[in-house]
Design an enzyme around this catalytic site. Sequence first.
Site, PDB file in Angstrom:
ATOM      1  CD  GLU A 440      32.294  33.342  46.382  1.00  0.00           C
ATOM      2  OE1 GLU A 440      32.606  34.294  46.657  1.00  0.00           O
ATOM      3  OE2 GLU A 440      31.915  32.711  45.261  1.00  0.00           O
ATOM      4  CG  ASP A 513      35.359  34.934  43.963  1.00  0.00           C
ATOM      5  OD1 ASP A 513      36.439  34.872  44.700  1.00  0.00           O
ATOM      6  OD2 ASP A 513      34.927  33.823  43.611  1.00  0.00           O
ATOM      7  CG  ASP A 515      31.897  36.683  41.543  1.00  0.00           C
ATOM      8  OD1 ASP A 515      31.284  36.365  42.366  1.00  0.00           O
ATOM      9  OD2 ASP A 515      32.429  35.465  40.640  1.00  0.00           O
ATOM     10  CG  ASP A 517      27.597  32.971  41.979  1.00  0.00           C
ATOM     11  OD1 ASP A 517      26.586  33.190  41.716  1.00  0.00           O
ATOM     12  OD2 ASP A 517      28.345  31.904  41.605  1.00  0.00           O
TER      13      ASP A 517
END
Length: 657
Positions: A440, A513, A515, A517
């Site tokens: 990402e 990541d 998180d 997203d």
Amino acid sequence: MSELENKIQEAKERKAEENYTANDIELLEGLAGVRKRPGMYIGSTNQTGLHHLVWEVVDNAVDEALSGFGNIILITIHKDGSLSVLDEGRGIPVDIHKGTGMPAVQLIFSTLHSGGKFSNKAYTSSAGLHGVGASVTNALSVYCDVTVFRNGKISHLRFENGGKLAIPLEELGPTRKHGTLVRFKPDPKIFASTDFKFDTITNHVQESAFLLKGVKFVVIDERTNQKAEYCYEEGIKQYIASMNANKTPIGEIMSFEDTDDEIKIEIAMQYCSKDYTETIYSYANNVRTRDGGTHESGFKTALTKAVNDYAEENNLLRNKAKLEGSDIREGLTAIISLKIPEQLLEYEGQTKQKLGTPAAYNMVSNFIYNQFTYYLNENKEFAISLIKKCTDAQTARIAARKAKDEARNSKKVKTEYILSDKLTPCQSKDYDKNELFIVEGESAGGTARSGRDRLHQAILPLRGKPLNTQVVTKDRMLKNEEFATITNTIGAGIADDFKPENSHYGKVIIMTDADTDGAHIQTLLLTFFYHYMRPLITKGMLFVAMPPLYRVSKEVNHKLVYRYAWDDNDLEVAKKEIGAGYRINRYKGLGEMNAEQLWESTMSPKSRQLLKVTIEDPLLAEQRVNVLMGNDTQIRRQWVEENVNFNEVDSFIDEVK
Ligand code: 1YM
């Protein structure tokens, strides 16, 4: 019933009992080997392996129901960490085996491969993947109690400490019941965790319930007072109904059944519009045949021929061009379930997940050709809309192929430019050992590039969010630059043309990541792989990297000692390990680590944690993809509210490596 009929019945029962005496039982091997190398028998000693113990026992109860004895199976997770399975079959034979002087039931729980070897079962599931029998469960348990209700008596015996006989067979009194109760407690010395998962068990049991019409499965969790019940009078027809619950069906669910022959066939299927995938699940004796085999090939051949013949006869083909199998299977959900007598049951390949029984091919293809042709003729309206859907798929396929050829010829330079621009390749040509990291963001991509093992690890950074392939057509997906790059990089084709053996990488690893997203990007990529490169998942080649959330460190004698932590529990452990005076770094994203940290925590095969992406439960996978990635936001919101625990890893992902 007349007296004569009664006598005949009694004689039959006597004969049956004689057949089932323990005489033919041979002693094979001790259980010590199982404890020494559990992985050989149950695959692994993680969650998956732990639940194997349950399936071995449940399979015996299921086999008994499959043979027509008993129609309720009760599974209870007890508070002490043990689990019991109760059925209402004939009860495991308890008579003495001449050769060894041991009761049959004792032999069954103390010798490997016993079940299939000496039983007269008409159909058995146990020839499948592991199918080593309940003795393995016994070998890997701290205790195992077996209680048999048979011939008016209750008999009991108990093993302890990995299958050592603790209480020899004893009679506990009279009963009118018949059946078998097995209760065992997995050995914490063998398993990383001995916590049974209610959801894992109910998912597995639900699949069995769909395949065993009319048999009721009850799962009770005494730790939490949860209870689930599954009983499907219409079997696999209801399986299809739940798979397609949130889709737009074309026509009703079709179901075809041929139970006259030795090999019994049951097939249920339905088409949906706005759906471009094909979902076919096949089973032999209630065991999933993940790699298909003769029954599945027979089905596909017959379907292709039946639809083409019908379309041809009714002048519904475009330019008289024959439809390809894939045109006909777009949007199809089908379950193929065969019951095959043990002597005809054959598997192919190493994993034994492919049916080899030659007779199954012709039986299924003749049966389905006739049935489906008849169905099309009886249901004209459906037939016409189906063939329209198939010819649309054909047109799209031809257009996509043309576009691809043109792109290949005219934009060769550009494709290669895209490739070399984004991808940082690895040096080795040993494809099996090579790993592709899909990362990402450009900045994390840069860090990964400097931290990686240049020989075997390639880096492909992603810009922004990938398309949601659940809601866009194949055409649009093919035009998408991000997916084109992934497809070119992996180099093994796409959709029906995807050949996992041509993959340039043995492992494809999604690294995002930790998180929301990142989770979203992960899901979008998983959806893409699920639809267009599914063998990558079924062959165990797709992984998700697990970056740590924390690093706990301290300076000791001018040297930094540290440890990464993957979640809050792990953080507590890490704090204790490092001791007072520690410092905590919290990583909000991959970008906050330097190259060395990213390497040692997330990329190095020696110290990283990878999750292997699996499709353990086809129904669940299909529903999740539909609900989470489909167009219906209402259903999605509802699902998320009811189910999502943001601290848990998506259940798409299964196994820790
Ligand atoms: C809770 C687990 O094991 N039930 C069970 C097992 C057997 C029978 C009935 C059975 C099978 C046969 C004849 C036969 C087994 N028998 C054998 C063996 N439930 C559970 N219920 N009579 C009873 O297949 O011929 C192995 S398993 F080897 F004795 F036949």
